[in-house]
Design an enzyme around this catalytic site. Structure first.
Site, PDB file in Angstrom:
ATOM      1  N   ARG A  14       2.245   1.785 -14.741  1.00 11.11           N
ATOM      2  CA  ARG A  14       1.267   2.834 -14.435  1.00 11.11           C
ATOM      3  C   ARG A  14       1.582   4.163 -15.139  1.00 11.11           C
ATOM      4  O   ARG A  14       0.729   5.033 -15.196  1.00 11.11           O
ATOM      5  CB  ARG A  14       1.165   3.023 -12.917  1.00 11.11           C
ATOM      6  CG  ARG A  14       0.330   1.966 -12.225  1.00 11.11           C
ATOM      7  CD  ARG A  14      -1.169   2.261 -12.303  1.00 11.11           C
ATOM      8  NE  ARG A  14      -1.532   3.299 -11.338  1.00 11.11           N
ATOM      9  CZ  ARG A  14      -1.739   4.568 -11.622  1.00 11.11           C
ATOM     10  NH1 ARG A  14      -1.648   4.991 -12.858  1.00 11.11           N
ATOM     11  NH2 ARG A  14      -2.055   5.415 -10.687  1.00 11.11           N
ATOM     12  N   ARG A  61      -1.766  -5.291  -0.006  1.00  9.72           N
ATOM     13  CA  ARG A  61      -1.337  -4.243  -0.935  1.00  9.72           C
ATOM     14  C   ARG A  61       0.004  -4.572  -1.589  1.00  9.72           C
ATOM     15  O   ARG A  61       0.793  -3.680  -1.878  1.00  9.72           O
ATOM     16  CB  ARG A  61      -1.298  -2.886  -0.235  1.00  9.72           C
ATOM     17  CG  ARG A  61      -2.546  -2.553   0.571  1.00  9.72           C
ATOM     18  CD  ARG A  61      -3.804  -2.576  -0.253  1.00  9.72           C
ATOM     19  NE  ARG A  61      -3.748  -1.693  -1.389  1.00  9.72           N
ATOM     20  CZ  ARG A  61      -4.027  -0.390  -1.334  1.00  9.72           C
ATOM     21  NH1 ARG A  61      -4.420   0.141  -0.215  1.00  9.72           N
ATOM     22  NH2 ARG A  61      -3.945   0.348  -2.397  1.00  9.72           N
ATOM     23  N   ARG A 119       2.132  -1.251  -5.091  1.00 10.75           N
ATOM     24  CA  ARG A 119       2.719  -0.208  -4.262  1.00 10.75           C
ATOM     25  C   ARG A 119       4.228  -0.176  -4.357  1.00 10.75           C
ATOM     26  O   ARG A 119       4.805   0.858  -4.637  1.00 10.75           O
ATOM     27  CB  ARG A 119       2.280  -0.371  -2.795  1.00 10.75           C
ATOM     28  CG  ARG A 119       0.982   0.341  -2.532  1.00 10.75           C
ATOM     29  CD  ARG A 119       0.740   0.511  -1.081  1.00 10.75           C
ATOM     30  NE  ARG A 119      -0.480   1.239  -0.788  1.00 10.75           N
ATOM     31  CZ  ARG A 119      -0.981   1.354   0.423  1.00 10.75           C
ATOM     32  NH1 ARG A 119      -0.391   0.762   1.445  1.00 10.75           N
ATOM     33  NH2 ARG A 119      -2.072   2.051   0.630  1.00 10.75           N
ATOM     34  N   TYR A 154     -16.306   6.073   2.386  1.00 15.76           N
ATOM     35  CA  TYR A 154     -15.840   6.766   1.181  1.00 15.76           C
ATOM     36  C   TYR A 154     -17.005   7.344   0.379  1.00 15.76           C
ATOM     37  O   TYR A 154     -16.913   8.447  -0.150  1.00 15.76           O
ATOM     38  CB  TYR A 154     -15.029   5.815   0.296  1.00 15.76           C
ATOM     39  CG  TYR A 154     -13.653   5.518   0.857  1.00 15.76           C
ATOM     40  CD1 TYR A 154     -12.594   6.384   0.634  1.00 15.76           C
ATOM     41  CD2 TYR A 154     -13.418   4.382   1.618  1.00 15.76           C
ATOM     42  CE1 TYR A 154     -11.327   6.125   1.147  1.00 15.76           C
ATOM     43  CE2 TYR A 154     -12.161   4.113   2.144  1.00 15.76           C
ATOM     44  CZ  TYR A 154     -11.126   4.987   1.912  1.00 15.76           C
ATOM     45  OH  TYR A 154      -9.882   4.734   2.436  1.00 15.76           O
ATOM     46  N   ASP A 211     -10.108  -2.577  -6.517  1.00 13.86           N
ATOM     47  CA  ASP A 211     -10.205  -1.661  -5.385  1.00 13.86           C
ATOM     48  C   ASP A 211     -11.541  -1.861  -4.684  1.00 13.86           C
ATOM     49  O   ASP A 211     -12.524  -2.240  -5.332  1.00 13.86           O
ATOM     50  CB  ASP A 211     -10.061  -0.198  -5.814  1.00 13.86           C
ATOM     51  CG  ASP A 211      -9.760   0.688  -4.610  1.00 13.86           C
ATOM     52  OD1 ASP A 211      -8.591   0.772  -4.206  1.00 13.86           O
ATOM     53  OD2 ASP A 211     -10.707   1.251  -4.040  1.00 13.86           O
TER      54      ASP A 211
HETATM   55  O1  CP3 Z   1      -2.014  -4.909  -3.608  1.00 12.36           O
HETATM   56  C1  CP3 Z   1      -3.221  -5.018  -3.539  1.00 12.36           C
HETATM   57  O2  CP3 Z   1      -3.727  -5.429  -2.496  1.00 12.36           O
HETATM   58  C2  CP3 Z   1      -3.994  -4.711  -4.790  1.00 12.36           C
HETATM   59  C3  CP3 Z   1      -5.405  -4.486  -4.738  1.00 12.36           C
HETATM   60  C4  CP3 Z   1      -5.961  -3.403  -3.852  1.00 12.36           C
HETATM   61  C5  CP3 Z   1      -6.006  -1.988  -4.151  1.00 12.36           C
HETATM   62  N1  CP3 Z   1      -6.781  -1.393  -3.195  1.00 12.36           N
HETATM   63  C6  CP3 Z   1      -5.375  -1.301  -5.290  1.00 12.36           C
HETATM   64  C7  CP3 Z   1      -5.110   0.155  -5.214  1.00 12.36           C
HETATM   65  C8  CP3 Z   1      -6.641  -3.597  -2.656  1.00 12.36           C
HETATM   66  C9  CP3 Z   1      -6.828  -4.889  -1.872  1.00 12.36           C
HETATM   67  C10 CP3 Z   1      -7.166  -2.327  -2.275  1.00 12.36           C
HETATM   68  C11 CP3 Z   1      -8.014  -2.167  -1.104  1.00 12.36           C
HETATM   69  C12 CP3 Z   1      -8.313  -0.811  -0.626  1.00 12.36           C
HETATM   70  N2  CP3 Z   1      -8.561   0.318  -1.340  1.00 12.36           N
HETATM   71  C13 CP3 Z   1      -8.497  -0.525   0.744  1.00 12.36           C
HETATM   72  C14 CP3 Z   1      -8.412  -1.532   1.856  1.00 12.36           C
HETATM   73  C15 CP3 Z   1      -7.017  -1.879   2.210  1.00 12.36           C
HETATM   74  C16 CP3 Z   1      -6.347  -0.934   3.142  1.00 12.36           C
HETATM   75  O3  CP3 Z   1      -5.225  -0.501   2.782  1.00 12.36           O
HETATM   76  O4  CP3 Z   1      -6.876  -0.644   4.209  1.00 12.36           O
HETATM   77  C17 CP3 Z   1      -8.799   0.846   0.833  1.00 12.36           C
HETATM   78  C18 CP3 Z   1      -9.043   1.597   2.114  1.00 12.36           C
HETATM   79  C19 CP3 Z   1      -8.859   1.369  -0.494  1.00 12.36           C
HETATM   80  C20 CP3 Z   1      -9.202   2.753  -0.931  1.00 12.36           C
HETATM   81  C21 CP3 Z   1      -8.067   3.363  -1.655  1.00 12.36           C
HETATM   82  N3  CP3 Z   1      -7.731   3.069  -2.968  1.00 12.36           N
HETATM   83  C22 CP3 Z   1      -7.141   4.326  -1.179  1.00 12.36           C
HETATM   84  C23 CP3 Z   1      -7.139   4.921   0.207  1.00 12.36           C
HETATM   85  C24 CP3 Z   1      -6.227   4.594  -2.220  1.00 12.36           C
HETATM   86  C25 CP3 Z   1      -5.102   5.623  -2.177  1.00 12.36           C
HETATM   87  C26 CP3 Z   1      -3.754   5.097  -2.468  1.00 12.36           C
HETATM   88  C27 CP3 Z   1      -3.257   3.833  -1.793  1.00 12.36           C
HETATM   89  O5  CP3 Z   1      -2.447   3.116  -2.393  1.00 12.36           O
HETATM   90  O6  CP3 Z   1      -3.691   3.558  -0.668  1.00 12.36           O
HETATM   91  C28 CP3 Z   1      -6.603   3.783  -3.324  1.00 12.36           C
HETATM   92  C29 CP3 Z   1      -5.949   3.688  -4.633  1.00 12.36           C
HETATM   93  C30 CP3 Z   1      -5.344   2.379  -4.949  1.00 12.36           C
HETATM   94  N4  CP3 Z   1      -5.953   1.156  -4.804  1.00 12.36           N
HETATM   95  C31 CP3 Z   1      -4.050   2.170  -5.477  1.00 12.36           C
HETATM   96  C32 CP3 Z   1      -3.900   0.793  -5.651  1.00 12.36           C
HETATM   97  C33 CP3 Z   1      -2.720   0.073  -6.235  1.00 12.36           C
HETATM   98  C34 CP3 Z   1      -3.039   3.263  -5.831  1.00 12.36           C
HETATM   99  C35 CP3 Z   1      -3.235   3.697  -7.234  1.00 12.36           C
HETATM  100  C36 CP3 Z   1      -1.918   4.077  -7.861  1.00 12.36           C
HETATM  101  O7  CP3 Z   1      -1.479   5.206  -7.644  1.00 12.36           O
HETATM  102  O8  CP3 Z   1      -1.343   3.232  -8.576  1.00 12.36           O
END
Ligand code: CP3
Length: 346
Positions: free
Chosen positions: A40, A27, A31, A151, A76
């Site tokens: 964003r 991540r 973040r 999910y 994602d």
């Molecule tokens: O930095 C990275 O790794 C970028 C790519 C990436 C995202 N999601 C972008 C994202 C990756 C590898 C993921 C994987 C992901 N998504 C997982 C597995 C990793 C883990 O943390 O266990 C899961 C469970 C998700 C599902 C998901 N997507 C959730 C729970 C959320 C909520 C917010 C968060 O940041 O956890 C998201 C949204 C999401 N996916 C964001 C990002 C950058 C946040 C969106 C924003 O507000 O900009």
């Protein structure tokens, strides 16, 4: 193909010698960086993930800022479901337009056509590779069928995942079939990434912690195994499986078909190393340490590097970087990992 200036991550993942331990952070793209937050403000999450230029920009930000040894594609784990007929928004967590349940599968859900549906994914990767210009490798990823199913069934994030656990425990065979169907779609999603040129892939099994060791062997691992077995990849292409909170099933994980296993910070890396000498390991600094002092961070980095000795190691956090992490602390961890491992002075 663009030659790589820094291939430490790939070398370590293959068990080859490296000049310093490679590091990337789960991540890392999306973040902690102020430049990500700024971008964003003008573009939604989905817009960034679908637009090649924006995706390339955000994926590259942590490489520019943090000096990590690999980039991870901005996408994602839930995006493949769009082409299965399930719309979504991110607010900031995923909210799905509809929930699936018993009876759902190939009969009720669309099977994506990778060439038509996922041209954008291919284009995002090509744009990102161009922008990275060979500085570091690019990691692609998908969620495990079990984690993605959580999910889709519960319609978004959940505390108790009641829908998923109800289906799993009332109709286990139907649930397994559903996971295998999802796995087919996710294997196609990964193959698009591989064909577009990513250098490695990781399968995130973020909710494996819901499963008992027997549940892991019955539900999640067989579905992941099928995905990994059907990828068309060279013999030395790194594949990583990461199941945070599932340290009690590491032996079964080591047989899932991944060439490297990711560890969370709750397991003792030294113990795991002593059991799995030939398995490349990724991890496992407590992400909470990055909220702490410089002295605590340095002690933590040294201890992970020491514990990892005796086998192939890619440094990472034990799970995603916490959004409130000061960006200087993320930079510090990268610098320390490179310096300390290069000196061999851990
Ligand atoms: O930095 C990275 O790794 C970028 C790519 C990436 C995202 N999601 C972008 C994202 C990756 C590898 C993921 C994987 C992901 N998504 C997982 C597995 C990793 C883990 O943390 O266990 C899961 C469970 C998700 C599902 C998901 N997507 C959730 C729970 C959320 C909520 C917010 C968060 O940041 O956890 C998201 C949204 C999401 N996916 C964001 C990002 C950058 C946040 C969106 C924003 O507000 O900009």
């Amino acid at each position: 193909m663009i030659a790589l200036a820094n291939d430490r991550f790939l070398r370590a993942a293959r068990g080859q010698e490296v000049d310093a331990t490679p590091i990337w952070m789960m991540r890392q793209a999306g973040r902690v960086l102020p430049e990500y937050r700024a971008l964003r403000k003008d573009h939604s999450f989905l817009e960034v993930a679908h637009d090649p230029a924006l995706c390339a920009e955000v994926t590259t930000q942590p490489v520019d800022r943090l000096n990590v040894d690999a980039a991870i594609l901005f996408s994602d784990i839930l995006l493949p479901a769009e082409a299965m007929g399930i719309g979504m928004r991110f607010d900031p967590g995923p909210k799905l337009d509809r929930q699936v349940g018993p009876g759902d599968g190939p009969a009720t859900m669309r099977r994506p056509r990778p060439k038509e549906d996922w041209t954008y994914l291919h284009d995002c990767i090509q744009a990102t590779l161009k922008r990275l210009d060979g500085r570091v490798p690019l990691i692609g990823f998908c969620g495990s069928p079990f984690t993605v199913a959580c999910y889709l069934i519960d319609g978004g994030g959940s505390k108790n995942w009641v829908g998923t656990r109800r289906w799993m425990n009332t109709d286990p065979e139907g649930f397994r079939e559903f996971l295998f169907f999802l796995g087919e779609c996710l294997a196609d999603w990964l193959q698009v990434q591989i064909d577009a040129g990513v250098h490695a892939v990781q399968v995130f099994d973020s909710w494996a912690s819901l499963l008992s060791p027997a549940g892991m062997e019955r539900f999640s691992l067989p579905a992941v195994n099928r995905i990994l077995n059907q990828l068309k990849i060279p013999d030395d292409f790194p594949t990583i499986y990461f199941a945070p909170g599932a340290g009690t099933s590491l032996r079964a994980q080591s047989r899932v078909g991944a060439r490297m296993i990711g560890l969370d910070w709750r397991v003792n890396l030294r113990t795991v190393r002593s059991v799995f000498q030939d398995l490349p390991l990724q991890g496992n600094l407590d992400p909470g340490l990055l909220l702490g002092s410089e002295a605590e961070i340095e002690a933590g980095v040294r201890s992970v590097l020491q514990d990892a000795q005796g086998g192939a190691h890619v440094f990472n956090l034990g799970h995603g970087v916490i959004p409130e992490t000061p960006v200087e602390n993320a930079e510090l961890v990268v610098r320390l990992v490179h310096e300390i491992s290069r000196e061999g002075a851990q």
